[in-house]
Structure formats: structure tokens, C-alpha cells
Motif scaffolding. Structure first.
Motif, PDB file in Angstrom:
ATOM      1  N   THR A 103       0.724  -1.226   0.094  1.00 49.39           N
ATOM      2  CA  THR A 103       0.058  -0.119   0.126  1.00 49.39           C
ATOM      3  C   THR A 103       1.006   1.130   0.071  1.00 49.39           C
ATOM      4  N   GLY A 104       0.346   2.448   0.222  1.00 54.42           N
ATOM      5  CA  GLY A 104       1.086   3.732   0.007  1.00 54.42           C
ATOM      6  C   GLY A 104       0.951   4.264  -1.387  1.00 54.42           C
ATOM      7  N   LEU A 105       1.193   5.626  -1.244  1.00 57.34           N
ATOM      8  CA  LEU A 105       1.131   6.440  -2.370  1.00 57.34           C
ATOM      9  C   LEU A 105       1.814   5.643  -3.625  1.00 57.34           C
ATOM     10  N   LEU A 106       3.169   5.310  -3.419  1.00 58.94           N
ATOM     11  CA  LEU A 106       3.945   4.579  -4.666  1.00 58.94           C
ATOM     12  C   LEU A 106       4.061   3.205  -4.339  1.00 58.94           C
ATOM     13  N   CYS A 107       3.128   2.568  -3.396  1.00 56.06           N
ATOM     14  CA  CYS A 107       3.019   1.203  -3.065  1.00 56.06           C
ATOM     15  C   CYS A 107       4.410   0.655  -2.328  1.00 56.06           C
ATOM     16  N   GLU A 108       5.041   1.572  -1.481  1.00 55.70           N
ATOM     17  CA  GLU A 108       6.158   1.451  -1.032  1.00 55.70           C
ATOM     18  C   GLU A 108       5.919   1.047   0.546  1.00 55.70           C
TER      19      GLU A 108
END
Length: 494
Positions: free
Chosen positions: A450-455
Motif C-alpha cells: 500500500t502507500g502512495l507509491l506502493c512502498e
């Protein structure tokens, strides 16, 4: 950071180049259509520099005035004696007979006629006092001298003479050069020649004895005011470095004015006598006669015109760069957005046009879609650009998005939200851990991230931390002593 800056500069430069090509598809300069004659090793050639008319014979456009008005011979008819032989008096002047008349216009007619044509004054016999004559040449236009002024005398060169100039259409006068057989006696000046001048003394007014000998040197007929020798002090002996001269003319107003005139006046103070004493019994020997006057120059147009026209007995520049006036000396109406300025030879070789700009450059003329209320005129591109674009916009009209933002297709160009953050792309801000960038708006992440950049790995509820979905291991917990250090590093990286 360096990559971001480089890309920003590249985008900005691309915009400038595109704007330049839009306005000037073949050239960058305002002066590329203008040319001037220069001297090179191959002789006289054309060089593309600042706008100025071609040099020409300026005697075609002048008006001549003599003082006293009745000083021209022939009214009444008069007989003249030869200077070298007072008993040979067979020369006649009769204004009523074309073959025997010597009017002023013969100083400017075609050379090479046989017999030679010339203007002639009355003799000293009619003027018991000093034979004084003023010949005034007026152009009713400012001109710039480009070659030597040359006077050709047919009766022996005068023993005393002054060449004067005016820059204000004859209201005031100043000397250009003094001429005498004896400079100390005539003008209380030490004799000099133009070869005695330097770059620092070029503007000095000198008295020369080189051109004032009488009938003994009757084959030396010319009197000169040496323009080209003065040019050579900056441009070299063969005038091969005109760029240096142009640079000096551009930055030194006194030098520029020295070669600029509206009128010339030839003050003839004493005719050729050939002796120290005047023969009072043969005053018919003494008079002035001029067969030719050469004045080479160009219209002064302040580097705002490439041609000058002679219409209705008047010279005027065909002004460009939104200028007007006989010398292109002011901005046109509605083009006074900044103070008028003459064009410039600098930087060599293209120069700077100093174009007059419209009055209404400002909020009224700023087409920035509401993202700026201030514009600037860029002379290099001859165009107006928006300054300090807001709302993450950029470009000449704030019509583009800054790097890191992209066009919001659902918003109009004047919408404050027309440019929104570029969440992800396929180069700088890639979606991580197998995520896919969707329309630059979001990353479509795999189920484990998950996260803004899938980080970020997804967290399992009920556990004290997060672990990778495929590891099968609980998350690693750093020793408590490293906690503050990691927090410090994390804040520094943000």
C-alpha cells in the motif's frame, strides 16, 4: 535534485526556443535584415550589422547659401586677371550668358566636364577690405559623415579658411578645422596635421598648413577634412576593424556627435595671393573659385532605419522598430511603454534594436489565463511573456504545467486547479513493488503493498508490527537504542 533541475532547465529552454522560432523562423536578431558597408582586405564589402542607410553623395540633397548674397561674379560682368600673371586679364564672368556664368550649383555638378565648370566669387577689386565669403551647406536633416570632405579650388587654394559645423540646423556653429599658410599668424595656433592626433586627442580642433599654398602649387587644388584618417585611429590604417570603431561610436556620445552634422559652413577668409603682400594695383587677380565639393555620408536614423528617402525636397528616415520622426528619434504613438532609446551596435556584430514597445503591456495585455497579472517584454524574442505564473503553471501564457504537475483534463485553462500533482510516472516517480501508474493520478498496488507509491507492506491486524505477505516471518524490531537514530534519519530524508 540535480536531475530535477536539469529537466526543469531543459523544459524552460525548449519553451524559449519554441517561442523564438514562432516569432523569428529564420533569425535571432532584429538587425539581420540590415547591412552596412565596411572595408576589408578584399575592399569595400557588406557586413550585416545595425540598421543604417547606405552611405551616399550627400551633395545631391543640400541647399547652398552664400553670404554676402551678391558675392557670385557676373552681375555686373567682370574681367579677371590670372593669378600668376597680372597682365593677362582675359577671363570673363557674365551671369547673363550661360557660357560665362559661374553660379553656386556648379560646385556640385558632374565632374569631368571640359572645360571645367566652377562657382566663382567677385574679385577683391570690388571689396577693398578683406574678401570674406561664407558658403553654407544645409540638409535640414541630421547626417553622419562617412568619408573625407573634399573641396577643389580652381583659382589657388585660400590662404586662410575655416570649416565649421552645426548640429542644430545653423543656430549655433563650432569649428571643424582651421586652414592657413601660417597658423600662428592667422589663428594663433600651432600647426598640426591629422597624423598628430591620437585616440585621446581625436576631437581636438587643429589648424593645418597642408592645404593653403597659393598659385605656386596650383596643381594641388584640393582641401580636405580627413574623416577616414580619424576613423583609422580606432579601425586601423586600412579600416579593417570597423567593429572597434562602431563600439567606440556606440559608447562615446562626443565621438558620435563629432561626425554628425546638420549643416556645414566654409568660411573663406583670404584668397590665394602667392605672396606675402597683396598687389593693391591688381586686385582682379584675387578671387575664389570652387569646382567641386564632396560630402559623403548617410542619414542619421539612430540605428532604427535601413533606408532614407528624399521626398518634397526633404530627407527622412524610413523608420522601423515602432519609431518615428525625421531621425527615428521618438517612439510612435501608443508605443511609449518605455523611454525611447537609439539602437546599439553592441553586442558586436548583431547589435541591439531597442524597439519601442506598446503602452498597454501590463495587466490589460497579459494573456495569462488568470495565473499571473504581470508581464515582461523580451526584446530578443520581440514578444511578451507572463511573469511569476501561479497555481503550478508555467509558459509564455501560463498555459503549461510545471514539472511534477499535469493537466487536469476536467478543469478549464483559467481554473486554479488546472495543474495537479503528478503522483506517479514511468521515469522519476515509479510505482514500487510491482505497482502500476494509472493516468499519473495513482498507483494500482499489489495486494501485499500500500502507500502512495506502493512502498509500504500491508499491516496484519492484531500484530504489533507489519511483515511482508510472503516472508512468513514476523517483522524485525530494531533495538530500542536505534529508534531515535532512525527517526532522525527518517526526518532528514523527508
Amino acid at each position: 535534485m540535480h536531475l530535477y533541475l536539469a529537466l526543469t532547465l531543459q523544459v524552460l529552454w525548449t519553451g524559449v526556443c519554441q517561442a523564438a522560432m514562432q516569432h523569428y523562423p529564420a533569425t535571432w536578431g532584429h538587425y539581420d535584415v540590415c547591412k552596412s558597408q565596411v572595408y576589408s582586405d578584399e575592399g569595400l564589402t557588406w557586413d550585416y550589422m545595425a540598421c543604417q542607410p547606405e552611405a551616399a553623395d550627400m551633395t545631391k540633397y543640400l541647399k547652398v547659401m552664400l553670404d554676402p548674397p551678391n558675392i557670385t561674379c557676373g552681375n555686373p560682368p567682370e574681367t579677371y586677371c590670372a593669378l600668376e600673371n597680372p597682365y593677362m586679364c582675359n577671363n570673363e564672368c557674365d551671369a547673363s550668358t550661360e557660357e560665362l556664368a559661374h553660379p553656386p550649383e556648379l560646385m556640385f555638378d558632374i565632374e569631368g566636364r571640359n572645360p571645367t565648370t566652377f562657382w566663382q566669387s567677385t574679385s577683391w577689386k570690388r571689396y577693398p577690405k578683406a574678401l570674406l565669403v561664407n558658403i553654407t551647406l544645409s540638409w535640414n536633416k541630421t547626417i553622419e559623415l562617412t568619408d573625407d570632405i573634399v573641396l577643389t579650388f580652381e583659382s589657388g587654394r585660400p590662404e586662410q579658411m575655416v570649416l565649421e559645423k552645426s548640429l542644430d540646423y545653423g543656430r549655433t556653429w563650432q569649428p571643424y578645422q582651421f586652414y592657413a599658410t601660417d597658423c600662428l599668424d592667422a589663428f594663433t595656433m600651432e600647426p598640426k596635421t591629422v597624423q598628430d592626433l591620437t585616440q585621446h586627442t581625436l576631437l581636438d580642433i587643429i589648424c593645418t598648413e597642408d592645404y593653403s599654398r597659393g598659385y605656386v602649387w596650383k596643381y594641388d587644388k584640393t582641401v580636405r577634412f580627413e574623416i577616414k584618417d580619424r576613423f583609422a585611429l580606432f579601425a586601423g590604417p586600412r579600416l579593417h576593424n570597423m567593429a572597434s570603431l562602431y563600439g567606440q561610436l556606440d559608447t562615446t556620445k562626443n565621438l558620435r556627435d563629432f561626425f554628425t552634422i546638420t549643416d556645414l559652413r566654409i568660411r573663406l577668409l583670404r584668397p590665394a595671393t602667392g605672396a606675402t603682400m597683396v598687389d593693391e594695383n591688381n586686385l582682379s587677380r584675387y578671387f575664389y573659385a570652387i569646382s567641386d565639393i564632396k560630402v559623403q555620408g548617410r542619414c542619421k536614423c539612430n540605428l532604427h532605419a535601413n533606408s532614407c528617402v528624399f521626398d518634397k525636397e526633404k530627407l527622412s528616415c524610413e523608420c522601423e522598430h515602432n519609431t518615428t520622426g525625421p531621425d527615428c528619434g521618438r517612439c510612435k504613438r501608443n508605443y511609449q511603454g518605455r523611454a525611447w532609446s537609439a539602437g546599439s551596435y553592441l553586442p558586436i556584430p548583431k547589435g541591439t534594436a531597442n524597439i519601442c514597445i506598446p503602452n498597454n503591456i501590463g495587466p490589460v495585455n497579459c494573456e495569462c489565463f488568470g495565473h499571473s497579472n504581470r508581464c515582461s517584454y523580451i526584446e530578443l524574442l520581440n514578444t511578451v511573456i507572463c511573469v511569476s505564473c501561479k497555481h503550478n503553471t508555467r509558459g509564455q501564457h501560463c498555459q503549461l504545467c510545471k514539472l511534477g504537475f499535469f493537466r487536469n483534463a476536467s478543469a478549464e485553462l483559467d481554473d486554479e486547479n488546472v495543474c495537479i500533482a503528478r503522483v506517479c510516472d514511468n521515469e522519476l516517480m515509479r510505482c514500487q513493488n510491482g505497482g502500476v501508474c494509472i493516468s499519473n493520478v495513482r498507483c494500482n498496488c499489489p495486494s501485499a503493498y500500500t502507500g502512495l507509491l506502493c512502498e509500504k507492506p500491508r499491516c496484519e491486524s492484531g500484530l504489533g508490527g507489519c511483515r511482508g505477505a510472503d516472508s512468513g516471518q514476523p517483522p524485525l524490531r530494531p533495538p530500542s537504542s536505534f529508534g531515535p537514530l532512525l527517526l532522525l534519519l527518517g526526518s532528514a530524508l523527508l
